[in-house]
Design a protein around this motif. Structure first.
Motif, short mmCIF file in Angstrom:
data_model
loop_
_atom_site.label_atom_id
_atom_site.label_comp_id
_atom_site.label_asym_id
_atom_site.label_seq_id
_atom_site.Cartn_x
_atom_site.Cartn_y
_atom_site.Cartn_z
N SER A 19 0.79 -1.05 0.10
CA SER A 19 0.01 0.01 0.06
C SER A 19 0.84 1.19 0.03
N ALA A 71 -9.27 11.75 -4.60
CA ALA A 71 -8.82 10.63 -5.14
C ALA A 71 -8.33 9.52 -4.20
N SER A 72 -7.80 8.38 -4.61
CA SER A 72 -7.43 7.27 -3.64
C SER A 72 -5.74 7.86 -3.34
N ALA A 73 -5.28 7.24 -2.17
CA ALA A 73 -3.90 7.46 -1.75
C ALA A 73 -3.16 7.36 -3.05
N GLU A 74 -3.07 6.17 -3.61
CA GLU A 74 -2.15 5.90 -4.70
C GLU A 74 -2.58 6.94 -6.06
N GLU A 75 -3.64 7.25 -6.21
CA GLU A 75 -3.76 8.11 -7.43
C GLU A 75 -3.11 9.64 -6.83
N LYS A 76 -3.31 10.01 -5.68
CA LYS A 76 -2.71 11.12 -5.19
C LYS A 76 -1.14 11.18 -5.37
N LYS A 127 0.45 3.81 -12.72
CA LYS A 127 -0.79 4.71 -13.02
C LYS A 127 -0.68 5.68 -14.14
#
Length: 180
Positions: A19, A71-76, A127
């Motif tokens: 994560s 957005a999600s953490a990954e997208e941030k 991404k």
């Protein structure tokens, strides 16, 4: 039954290890590097002479930051990494008209590239890049730098805009850092 519990624990352990929220570098180094970069940009301002404003053709992309904040953490993280990559690409253009120390620009690029690389390593999968953000930075390059002949005034505009981006990126990612 015991097999399912072990499998569930293993899955949760692997998921949390991959994560973006468990990215140790993000917790310990991002803010520090961002502050160093902001300090370098401030040092570059001390050598600048003009204080002009950006043309209306290149408006700061506040709407993209608002979208990214939801957005999600990954997208941030992916959005922030893209900002850093785009900033690095700008500062690799001809900045000979700016009165900046070459070592300062080199340090800035090293830190920004390191941040982008580390953020990318925190992202579990590749991404897609934000096309609107990419177009915004292309407009900065074409409508500001190229049309103004990579002048000192153009670079001062880019320096100010970069500082705004780095401050917004820190706000965007601050919610992702653990507080240990």
């Amino acid at each position: 039954m015991m097999y399912r519990i072990v499998a569930a624990c293993l899955f949760l352990g692997l998921f949390s290890a991959g994560s973006s929220l468990s990215c140790r570098w993000m917790d310990h180094k991002f803010k520090q590097h961002n502050e160093e970069t902001l300090n370098l940009l401030d040092a570059m301002a001390n050598n600048s002479t003009n204080s002009t404003e950006l043309e209306d053709t290149v408006v700061f992309p506040n709407h993209l930051y608002r979208q990214a904040s939801k957005a999600s953490a990954e997208e941030k993280l992916a959005f922030t990494a893209q900002i850093l990559e785009e900033v690095a690409a700008l500062f690799e253009e001809d900045h000979s008209s700016a009165s900046w120390e070459e070592s300062t620009v080199r340090n800035l690029l090293n830190i920004v590239n390191k941040q982008a690389e580390e953020l990318r390593s925190c992202i579990g999968s590749h991404k897609k890049k934000n096309k609107k953000l990419r177009m915004y930075f292309k407009r900065l390059s074409h409508h500001i730098l190229k049309q103004m002949g990579h002048s000192a005034e153009a670079w001062e505009l880019i320096r100010k805009e970069t500082k705004d981006h780095l401050m917004r990126a820190e706000q965007l990612t601050s919610s992702l850092c653990s507080t240990h």
